[in-house]
Scaffold this motif. Structure first.
Motif: not given
Length: 249
Positions: A112-126, A169-178, A184-185
């Motif tokens: 679960x860690x590997x999957x979540x980490x990969x998603x977040x690193x991509x989402x925040x351009x990291x 700006x992209x980081x702010x947008x990613x944070x708001x979307x998250x 919603x969850x």
């Protein structure tokens, strides 16, 4: 909706002789975003420190999922994740190692860690910085690491203090979307910010602290009613309630 966080008659601060907070009572429910707003020195950070258990109440109580910190410290702390205003990282650890440390603290399994980490690193351009030591990151990148660590563990409550400072700006947008996604969850978010236009757009209810007192609370309609300003923006309502003469443009 069920109350996830319940603060009742909280009086507290750094000194019993001069409390910062005075009999605060509010709740944060599952599936909602609460905006904690106020001038500098109003007591927002002090309120957060009490919820985190960094300060002990002079009187009153704080409960997460019905339990106080002293009743079950481990369960209490695993209920929330905290994103501070100023990022605090270990200089000798990489970005990915910080995420791994957060996962271990909350008992997240490796897959679960590997999957979540990969998603977040991509989402925040990291992703390209995953193996970079935090000592070599910019302030904005460090803030992204703090945010990713919080969202990686998927707690019931997110406590977020001035998260937009330093983000691109992209980081702010990613944070708001998250934030919208986790809300919603069914998770809850308590966010402190001076960016009132953003808080108004995304928040469900608002807590206005002024001089350590909860001056106004509720959704936008409730705050407008308390201010006697139908149709006004959160910024205008805020200025009216904290300044005798309002805010001059």
């Amino acid at each position: 909706m069920e109350s996830l966080l319940a603060v009742e008659e909280l009086t507290g601060g750094y000194s019993r002789q001069k409390p910062v907070l005075h009999q605060l009572s509010f709740d944060v429910r599952e599936g909602e975003m609460i905006g904690l707003i106020g001038l500098n020195g109003a007591g927002k950070s002090t309120t957060i420190k009490h919820i985190l258990g960094l300060l002990q109440p002079h009187s009153g109580s704080i409960r997460l999922q019905g339990r106080r910190l002293d009743e079950d410290p481990t369960a209490y702390r695993r209920t929330y994740a905290y994103v501070p205003e100023s990022p605090l990282l270990y200089e000798e650890l990489t970005v990915k190692e910080h995420l791994a440390m957060a996962a271990m603290a909350y008992g997240i399994e490796e897959a679960a860690f590997e999957e979540r980490a990969e998603e977040l690193l991509e989402e925040f351009q990291m992703s390209v910085y995953a193996n970079r030591l935090s000592a070599h990151l910019s302030k904005g990148m460090k803030q992204k690491v703090m945010i990713m660590s919080a969202f990686l563990v998927r707690p019931r409550l997110y406590i977020i203090d001035e998260p937009f400072l330093g983000l691109d700006p992209l980081g702010i947008r990613s944070l708001l979307e998250l934030m919208v996604k986790v809300k919603n969850s069914g998770a809850a978010i308590l966010i402190s910010s001076h960016i009132l236009s953003t808080i108004e757009k995304y928040g469900d209810r608002f807590l206005l602290l002024h001089g350590g007192v909860l001056t106004a609370a509720g959704d936008m309609d409730a705050l407008r009613s308390q201010a006697g300003m139908p149709g006004a923006s959160l910024d205008d309502v805020f200025c009216h309630l904290v300044s005798p003469n309002g805010c001059k443009s």
